[in-house]
Design a protein around this motif. Structure first.
Motif, PDB file in Angstrom:
ATOM      1  N   GLU A 244       7.379  15.320   7.737  1.00 25.10           N
ATOM      2  CA  GLU A 244       6.710  14.698   6.597  1.00 25.10           C
ATOM      3  C   GLU A 244       7.424  13.410   6.208  1.00 25.10           C
ATOM      4  O   GLU A 244       8.562  13.156   6.626  1.00 25.10           O
ATOM      5  N   LEU A 245       6.755  12.583   5.409  1.00 24.49           N
ATOM      6  CA  LEU A 245       7.331  11.322   4.953  1.00 24.49           C
ATOM      7  C   LEU A 245       7.602  11.383   3.455  1.00 24.49           C
ATOM      8  O   LEU A 245       6.833  11.981   2.703  1.00 24.49           O
ATOM      9  N   THR A 246       8.687  10.750   3.039  1.00 24.96           N
ATOM     10  CA  THR A 246       8.980  10.559   1.623  1.00 24.96           C
ATOM     11  C   THR A 246       8.513   9.158   1.239  1.00 24.96           C
ATOM     12  O   THR A 246       8.966   8.170   1.820  1.00 24.96           O
ATOM     13  N   LEU A 247       7.576   9.090   0.289  1.00 21.32           N
ATOM     14  CA  LEU A 247       7.044   7.797  -0.130  1.00 21.32           C
ATOM     15  C   LEU A 247       7.076   7.697  -1.653  1.00 21.32           C
ATOM     16  O   LEU A 247       7.105   8.714  -2.352  1.00 21.32           O
ATOM     17  N   THR A 248       7.063   6.460  -2.123  1.00 19.96           N
ATOM     18  CA  THR A 248       7.129   6.184  -3.555  1.00 19.96           C
ATOM     19  C   THR A 248       5.818   5.578  -4.021  1.00 19.96           C
ATOM     20  O   THR A 248       5.159   4.851  -3.275  1.00 19.96           O
ATOM     21  N   GLU A 249       5.445   5.877  -5.250  1.00 22.05           N
ATOM     22  CA  GLU A 249       4.226   5.314  -5.832  1.00 22.05           C
ATOM     23  C   GLU A 249       4.234   3.787  -5.707  1.00 22.05           C
ATOM     24  O   GLU A 249       5.216   3.128  -6.026  1.00 22.05           O
ATOM     25  N   GLY A 250       3.115   3.255  -5.206  1.00 24.27           N
ATOM     26  CA  GLY A 250       2.997   1.811  -5.015  1.00 24.27           C
ATOM     27  C   GLY A 250       3.222   1.361  -3.588  1.00 24.27           C
ATOM     28  O   GLY A 250       2.877   0.227  -3.231  1.00 24.27           O
ATOM     29  N   ASP A 251       3.785   2.254  -2.735  1.00 22.78           N
ATOM     30  CA  ASP A 251       3.994   1.897  -1.323  1.00 22.78           C
ATOM     31  C   ASP A 251       2.646   1.670  -0.636  1.00 22.78           C
ATOM     32  O   ASP A 251       1.674   2.382  -0.901  1.00 22.78           O
ATOM     33  N   THR A 252       2.621   0.705   0.259  1.00 22.93           N
ATOM     34  CA  THR A 252       1.434   0.464   1.083  1.00 22.93           C
ATOM     35  C   THR A 252       1.701   1.021   2.473  1.00 22.93           C
ATOM     36  O   THR A 252       2.715   0.701   3.099  1.00 22.93           O
ATOM     37  N   ILE A 253       0.788   1.876   2.937  1.00 24.94           N
ATOM     38  CA  ILE A 253       0.968   2.515   4.247  1.00 24.94           C
ATOM     39  C   ILE A 253      -0.342   2.415   5.037  1.00 24.94           C
ATOM     40  O   ILE A 253      -1.360   1.949   4.530  1.00 24.94           O
ATOM     41  N   GLU A 254      -0.301   2.896   6.287  1.00 23.35           N
ATOM     42  CA  GLU A 254      -1.502   2.932   7.123  1.00 23.35           C
ATOM     43  C   GLU A 254      -1.788   4.378   7.507  1.00 23.35           C
ATOM     44  O   GLU A 254      -0.902   5.077   8.012  1.00 23.35           O
ATOM     45  N   VAL A 255      -3.008   4.827   7.272  1.00 22.23           N
ATOM     46  CA  VAL A 255      -3.421   6.180   7.671  1.00 22.23           C
ATOM     47  C   VAL A 255      -3.928   6.115   9.104  1.00 22.23           C
ATOM     48  O   VAL A 255      -4.838   5.350   9.414  1.00 22.23           O
ATOM     49  N   ILE A 256      -3.340   6.925   9.991  1.00 25.55           N
ATOM     50  CA  ILE A 256      -3.751   6.893  11.398  1.00 25.55           C
ATOM     51  C   ILE A 256      -4.460   8.165  11.851  1.00 25.55           C
ATOM     52  O   ILE A 256      -5.066   8.183  12.917  1.00 25.55           O
ATOM     53  N   HIS A 257      -4.402   9.245  11.051  1.00 24.62           N
ATOM     54  CA  HIS A 257      -5.138  10.459  11.419  1.00 24.62           C
ATOM     55  C   HIS A 257      -5.444  11.274  10.168  1.00 24.62           C
ATOM     56  O   HIS A 257      -4.531  11.692   9.448  1.00 24.62           O
ATOM     57  N   LYS A 258      -6.750  11.495   9.914  1.00 27.76           N
ATOM     58  CA  LYS A 258      -7.192  12.266   8.753  1.00 27.76           C
ATOM     59  C   LYS A 258      -7.484  13.697   9.197  1.00 27.76           C
ATOM     60  O   LYS A 258      -8.408  13.930   9.978  1.00 27.76           O
ATOM     61  N   LEU A 259      -6.715  14.649   8.685  1.00 27.78           N
ATOM     62  CA  LEU A 259      -6.844  16.044   9.085  1.00 27.78           C
ATOM     63  C   LEU A 259      -7.513  16.869   7.981  1.00 27.78           C
ATOM     64  O   LEU A 259      -7.415  16.555   6.789  1.00 27.78           O
TER      65      LEU A 259
END
Length: 389
Positions: A244-259
């Motif tokens: 899993e990833l630890t992310l912070t509110e406001g981070d911009t990421i890329e979704v590569i697989h929707k499960l």
């Protein structure tokens, strides 16, 4: 209920029931101020009687004294015989009525008459049925057709799924399951929570605990998209599992697989990992109260964390390792960089050529050499020859 009040009422559709005789009931998902969600069923005759009593309680707001002061919405009276056609055709009007009702001044929308009418009744939880009578038929209202009666669907055959393990509910809006239970899925949410019904019970169930009867469900999922869709993190989350990833509110990421289980594979720079989809929002999309409310719910469990899971299918569900996600992501990112470099080189070559051509067009003509004295004396006029003598 004290200070309890309704935040939202959503018309889901209606049911055609056959006991004690054929009749129709509307299905409402009622969302309360304590963030609970309850499913209630009401006949249209009941709704109309509720509406008439509400008008009597607020004669000014109902327009009985002055029609210009009316803010309570209109509702058509029941027909002498309410069949399926009239039940279906009034769904748009009824959905609009509920929306307007909840948004009236608090003295109306939060009065005891409204609160009590939409409270859960015993027959909402356990409808009176007869095992010899056929199962009720469910007709769902599409989300994009709530105000357009012509778009209402016909009967929908709900998909049946099987529980792969026992599940103990953690809130009143959820539904407990035993391994092997067969449930009908009413709504599939991308959050990983599905609204299901089991005999006379209804509630939210983690999609991770369910499997279709005809085989593994990866056919329902999209293929990985390594180009990625840009999303913004709306709520922080600290990784519990290694993948899993630890992310912070406001981070911009890329979704590569929707499960389907609500845990999406996302990419941050060149790192990939699972993250709860309910904490993400697509870039450029506006936040809504429903999305904000969803983020306050608990995170659904992941398939990989379910113990004693027993599938009835010989073929196991296809799983992609996190290393495969990372490797393919790196390949895609490198190809994207190479393409950018190639395009930049092409652009620089083209710009250099354009500069050269522009310089050529701007070049001054060469100054011819000064003619010799002999040449002037032989070819020029008398006037010119006198000037050099």
């Amino acid at each position: 209920m004290g200070d309890a009040f309704i935040r939202h009422i959503e018309l889901l559709g209606y049911e055609k029931r056959f006991f004690p005789s054929q009749h129709y009931v509307y299905m409402f998902l009622v969302k309360w101020n304590d963030l609970s969600e309850k499913l209630v069923y009401r006949r249209f005759t009941e709704i109309y009687e509720f509406h008439k009593a509400l008008k009597e309680m607020f004669p000014i707001e109902s327009g009985d004294i002055n029609a210009e002061n009316r803010i309570i919405p209109h509702l058509p009276a029941p027909k002498w015989f309410d069949g399926q056609r009239s039940t279906q055709s009034r769904q748009g009007t009824l959905a609009e009525y509920c929306y307007t009702l909840v948004n009236l001044p608090h003295k109306i929308s939060r009065c005891l008459h409204v609160v009590r009418f939409f409270q859960v009744r015993p027959d909402d939880m356990n409808p009176v049925t007869d095992s010899q009578i056929k199962k009720p038929e469910v007709f769902l209202l599409p989300k994009d057709a709530k105000k357009n009666a012509s778009d209402i669907t016909g009967p929908i055959v709900l998909q049946t799924y099987r529980a792969i393990a026992d599940y103990e509910k953690s809130s009143q809006s959820e539904m407990a399951l035993k391994a092997g239970d067969l449930v009908d899925v009413v709504e599939k949410s991308v959050s990983g929570w599905w609204f299901c019904q089991l005999k006379n019970k209804r509630g939210w169930v983690p999609a991770a605990y369910l499997e279709p009867m005809d085989g593994p469900d990866e056919s329902e999922e999209q293929e990985p998209n390594y180009a990625g869709e840009q999303y913004v993190v709306q709520k922080s989350y600290t990784a519990v599992e290694e993948d899993e990833l630890t992310l912070t509110e406001g981070d911009t990421i890329e979704v590569i697989h929707k499960l389907l289980d609500g845990w999406w594979v996302v990419r941050k720079d060149e790192t990939t990992g699972y993250y709860p989809s309910m904490y993400l929002q697509k870039s450029g999309e506006a936040s809504t109260p429903e999305k904000s409310e969803l983020r306050n719910r608990s995170i659904p469990p992941r398939r990989s964390t379910i113990r004693n899971a027993k599938s009835i299918h010989k073929q196991r569900r296809k799983q992609i390792s996190q290393e495969t996600y990372r490797r393919n992501s790196r390949k895609y990112i490198q190809n994207r960089r190479n393409m950018k470099g190639t395009l930049q080189n092409k652009d620089s070559i083209i710009s250099e050529r354009n500069e050269q051509e522009e310089n050529k067009s701007k070049a001054q003509p060469a100054v011819p050499p000064r003619p010799s004295k002999d040449l002037i004396m032989n070819r020029c006029t008398e006037s010119t020859r006198r000037k050099i003598m």
